[in-house]
Each structure stands twice: as C-alpha cells, then as structure tokens.
Design a protein around this motif. Sequence first.
Motif, PDB file in Angstrom:
ATOM      1  N   ALA A   1       0.896  -1.165   0.000  1.00  0.00           N
ATOM      2  CA  ALA A   1       0.000   0.000   0.000  1.00  0.00           C
ATOM      3  C   ALA A   1       0.927   1.206   0.000  1.00  0.00           C
ATOM      4  O   ALA A   1       2.120   1.068   0.295  1.00  0.00           O
ATOM      5  CB  ALA A   1      -0.891  -0.010   1.244  1.00  0.00           C
ATOM      6  N   GLY A   2       0.387   2.362  -0.333  1.00  0.00           N
ATOM      7  CA  GLY A   2       1.224   3.559  -0.310  1.00  0.00           C
ATOM      8  C   GLY A   2       1.563   3.950   1.117  1.00  0.00           C
ATOM      9  O   GLY A   2       1.118   3.315   2.073  1.00  0.00           O
ATOM     10  N   GLY A   3       2.367   5.003   1.249  1.00  0.00           N
ATOM     11  CA  GLY A   3       2.699   5.471   2.585  1.00  0.00           C
ATOM     12  C   GLY A   3       3.947   6.325   2.611  1.00  0.00           C
ATOM     13  O   GLY A   3       4.419   6.791   1.569  1.00  0.00           O
ATOM     14  N   VAL A   4       4.469   6.493   3.814  1.00  0.00           N
ATOM     15  CA  VAL A   4       5.676   7.290   4.017  1.00  0.00           C
ATOM     16  C   VAL A   4       6.744   6.374   4.620  1.00  0.00           C
ATOM     17  O   VAL A   4       6.475   5.655   5.583  1.00  0.00           O
ATOM     18  CB  VAL A   4       5.394   8.480   4.977  1.00  0.00           C
ATOM     19  N   VAL A   5       7.934   6.394   4.032  1.00  0.00           N
ATOM     20  CA  VAL A   5       9.050   5.586   4.539  1.00  0.00           C
ATOM     21  C   VAL A   5       9.546   6.235   5.833  1.00  0.00           C
ATOM     22  O   VAL A   5       9.963   7.381   5.837  1.00  0.00           O
ATOM     23  CB  VAL A   5      10.196   5.506   3.505  1.00  0.00           C
ATOM     24  N   THR A   6       9.449   5.490   6.938  1.00  0.00           N
ATOM     25  CA  THR A   6       9.900   6.047   8.217  1.00  0.00           C
ATOM     26  C   THR A   6      11.264   5.500   8.617  1.00  0.00           C
ATOM     27  O   THR A   6      11.886   6.012   9.548  1.00  0.00           O
ATOM     28  CB  THR A   6       8.868   5.789   9.336  1.00  0.00           C
TER      29      THR A   6
ATOM     30  N   GLY B   1       2.494  -0.153  -4.963  1.00  0.00           N
ATOM     31  CA  GLY B   1       3.134  -0.774  -6.124  1.00  0.00           C
ATOM     32  C   GLY B   1       4.523  -0.237  -6.430  1.00  0.00           C
ATOM     33  O   GLY B   1       5.255  -0.847  -7.218  1.00  0.00           O
ATOM     34  N   ASP B   2       4.911   0.896  -5.847  1.00  0.00           N
ATOM     35  CA  ASP B   2       6.271   1.425  -6.063  1.00  0.00           C
ATOM     36  C   ASP B   2       7.295   0.416  -5.536  1.00  0.00           C
ATOM     37  O   ASP B   2       7.052  -0.261  -4.531  1.00  0.00           O
ATOM     38  CB  ASP B   2       6.473   2.756  -5.319  1.00  0.00           C
ATOM     39  N   ILE B   3       8.441   0.345  -6.186  1.00  0.00           N
ATOM     40  CA  ILE B   3       9.476  -0.613  -5.778  1.00  0.00           C
ATOM     41  C   ILE B   3      10.307  -0.041  -4.614  1.00  0.00           C
ATOM     42  O   ILE B   3      10.845   1.064  -4.710  1.00  0.00           O
ATOM     43  CB  ILE B   3      10.390  -0.986  -6.976  1.00  0.00           C
TER      44      ILE B   3
END
Length: 278
Positions: free
Chosen positions: A188-193, A235-237
């Motif tokens: 799912a989308g999101g923010v890399v923490t 879906g981003d790698i």
Amino acid sequence: MPMLAVLAALLISATDPSPLCTGTPEQGALMACRTAPNAVITLGDDAGFTATFKADSVGRFVVGFSRDAPPNMTLRACADGGACAALPLSIAPHDYKIERIDGLPPGKVSTFSAAQLAHIRKSSTRKKAAFAIKADTDAYLAGFAKPVQKARISGFYGSQRVLNGKPKRPHMGMDFAVPKGTPIAAPAGGVVTLADPDLYFEGGTVFLDHGQGLVSVFMHMSSLDVHDGQVVKKGDILGKVGATGRATGPHLHWSLKWKNRYYVNPASALSLDVSPLR
Ligand SMILES: [Zn+2]
C-alpha cells in the motif's frame, strides 16, 4: 425526503458513534470501521488491556487484534458530544504453527561479541525512533496487495519458532520465498519512516507507514531503493529481496505493526475490505 428529515439524518450520522466495521474479529486480524467524526475509540478486555486512540475527522479507524487476543473484547466509541456506543466482540482463535529452524550460525542466536552487541543496540535505537513516527497519510484507503507475486509462503504470522532447538519468540510476520533480487512492491502507499541497509537481525530494512498506525516492516533486503521520509505509492518498488541479517536464505519477511502496540497478521491486511471507508 423532506428537508427536515434530511437534516435529521445528517445530524444522527454525525453524532451516533456506533462503530460499523468490515473484517472478522480474530487473533491477529484487522477491522476497518466507521464511527462519528473524531470519536475516541477504546479497545479493551477484562484482563486490563486498553488501547485508546481517535477516529479521523470523518470517523474512520482501523483496529487490530494481537496474536494472543482474548476471546472477549469490547470496542467502545465516544463521539465529540459525549454519546458513547459499545460493541462487544468475540475474538476467534487462530491456529498457530510450530516452525523449527536448525543450522543458524551461533552468533545470530545466543552469543554476541562486543561489536555485535553495539550493532544490536544501534539497530534497536533506530527502530524505536522510527516506530515513534506517525506519518500523515491515508494511503491504506487504497487497500493492500502482496509485495511480491507468485511466492511460496515459507513462514506464517504467529508461528512458534524453535531456533537451533531452543524455543524463541513467535514469528510475527509473513515470509515469502522468492529468489534474491526479486523487486519488492509497496503493498500500500505510505511514508518511509526507516530505510536502513544494515540492521543486525533484520538486515536491509524498510518501514512504511500507511496511516491509521499501520506500519509495514520489510526485512532481509539485498538493496534499498527508498530513503527516510520518502512518500511512495502502492506498487512502487522499495528495493530487492535478499538474505541479509538473520536469514537462512533469500526471502522477504513482511510484518505489520498496529499503533506501535503489537504486530498483526499481514494476511489480514490483504483481505481487509476498506472500500466502505473511502
Ligand atoms: Zn520472517
């Protein structure tokens, strides 16, 4: 409908906190719910466990149950105006497997050098700081998809692990057996923490915050394509599968933490119907 009736219906929907949820209450599972805007939600049981948090500005929230959640819990929602509603929940038990893994190098199981201990402590500090971050995102609303396709599931959520013959903490994620170098897509989308190529046990690791306190953790990666603070779409790698950290062979370990309290079953996120929340 006459104008007054429409107004009355709107007023009721804005203040009635009775939670309406999709998903099944089961150990390790998630439910997606609606209540009154900004309602205060409490999940509790007789043993004294309580988690308190707020629904969002339109009344959405996601609730997670721990691996060992008791048979009876109560979900309580209190609207801004003070009206409260309680939803008693019967939590279905989950049948956990026992997984034995032998042949792990001793250094990764019990005896550590000073350098290894320093590495472990540094990794632990980084994880703790990353889990404390609450990203401002609603990316979970697009639903979850598998991070790798056509993979055999080689490890299940909640399994009791026996490493080199010694019982250890349960396995709190899902393992996908795929070749080294397989690209990992954001479920799912999101923010890399957190994006760290070298945590001691986890190896190359990415934390991805999807909103509602749902944070994915991907471990043992051979390379990372994202950095701290990066916003990613479903879906981003994120990087590639590897065998870094405490891994006997190439695989992707995916775990999912809820509200920085406990890990829930990633399989439950894959089957969660979030469409009523959109
Ligand atoms: Zn694993």
